[in-house]
Scaffold this motif. Structure first.
Motif: not given
Length: 301
Positions: A195, A210, A212-213, A215-218
């Motif tokens: 991420t 960053t 992966i933002p 809010e989009n991190v699993p």
């Protein structure tokens, strides 16, 4: 990508499957007693060679907020340099213990074990087409103060596109729950994407970029960490995406380990100028295999 194929040179088919399932694999007695003792003796000799009069007292930490990023660190890729435990320096900036009990790790000039067994493991895994080695370290994990290493994955710090880091971690001393043995979250390499990445900042120093933002991190995959106690000479293979950590060493014993990493070479992956560690004319990244693997197996999130 194909499944496991061909004849294995060192690993068994079950071991390869275990690595792909769990994201790590312990190989007992990878090094002989004599080889392990020689590496440990050399590590202690390097500690003896530390000249404090020429050292900037650079501390090492893996925390996100204050990871080391000074020039001493950033130019260590082709040199032998010493990074200190955070708790080894007092408020006045002086060592509070003997130097051989103050060093967190020695790095990062590449000294890889490019022997037949290591090459066979690299080939058997089918992890890379044409791997190159890019750094090595001796990690000391000092008694009482050996710092905690929080949950992380190695591809964050040695990033390629696509991610391809693979760690080779060799115990030089007995590694136990008391002195900070490694712990792993099995299978997390299959559910945890990279991420962020550790980079050189344009204004100097280091930081995280960053990928992966937030809010989009699993969500964290959860599950139970497994502690891998090791005897001297055991080697642990570490997938670059598997989550792992180690606790602070509160015991009276050191926990010396020797480790280095491989990544995929171009055109199969890109290692760019943003990475903190850069090859130099004096020490370029060195190829491991005599001939590339014809096939690889992708095992990642």
């Amino acid at each position: 990508m194909s499944d496991t194929t061909g004849t294995f040179q060192y690993l068994s088919e079950d071991q390869v499957k275990q690595f792909r399932r769990d994201g790590y694999l312990r190989l007992p007695n990878f090094l002989s007693k004599e080889e392990t003792e020689a590496l440990l003796a050399r590590s202690k000799q390097l500690l003896d060679n530390l000249n404090l009069a020429e050292h900037p007292l650079t501390k090492f930490t893996t925390g996100d907020d204050n990871h080391v990023g000074d020039d001493y660190f950033l130019t260590s890729g082709d040199k032998i340099r010493y990074f200190l435990e955070e708790d080894a320096i007092d408020r006045d900036g002086q060592l509070n213990r003997p130097k051989e009990r103050a060093v967190n790790k020695i790095g990062h000039g590449k000294v890889t074990l490019e022997n037949a067994s290591m090459q066979a493991v690299a080939r058997d895994l089918q992890f890379h087409h044409d791997p190159v080695a890019l750094q090595s370290m001796v990690i000391c994990k000092q008694p009482q103060i050996g710092g905690e290493v929080p949950e992380h994955n190695d591809s964050t710090f040695l990033y390629t596109n696509p991610p391809s880091a693979l760690g080779f971690w060799i115990a030089l001393e007995k590694c136990t729950p008391e002195n900070g043995a490694l712990s792993f979250l099995p299978g997390s390499h299959l559910t945890t994407p990279i991420t962020k990445r550790f980079v050189r900042l344009p204004q100097g120093g280091t930081g995280f970029e960053t990928l992966i933002p937030p809010e989009n991190v699993p969500k964290n995959p959860g599950g139970k960490y497994v502690l891998e106690a090791c005897m001297p000479g055991d080697m642990v293979l570490i997938h670059g995406s598997v989550l792992h950590k180690s606790e602070k060493n509160l015991s009276p014993n050191t926990r010396f380990a020797y480790t280095f990493h491989m990544i995929e070479s171009p055109p199969h992956a890109v290692y760019d100028e943003k990475n903190w560690l850069q090859p130099t004319p004096q020490m370029p990244f060195s190829r491991i295999l005599d001939a590339p693997n014809p096939t690889t197996v992708s095992v990642t999130a």
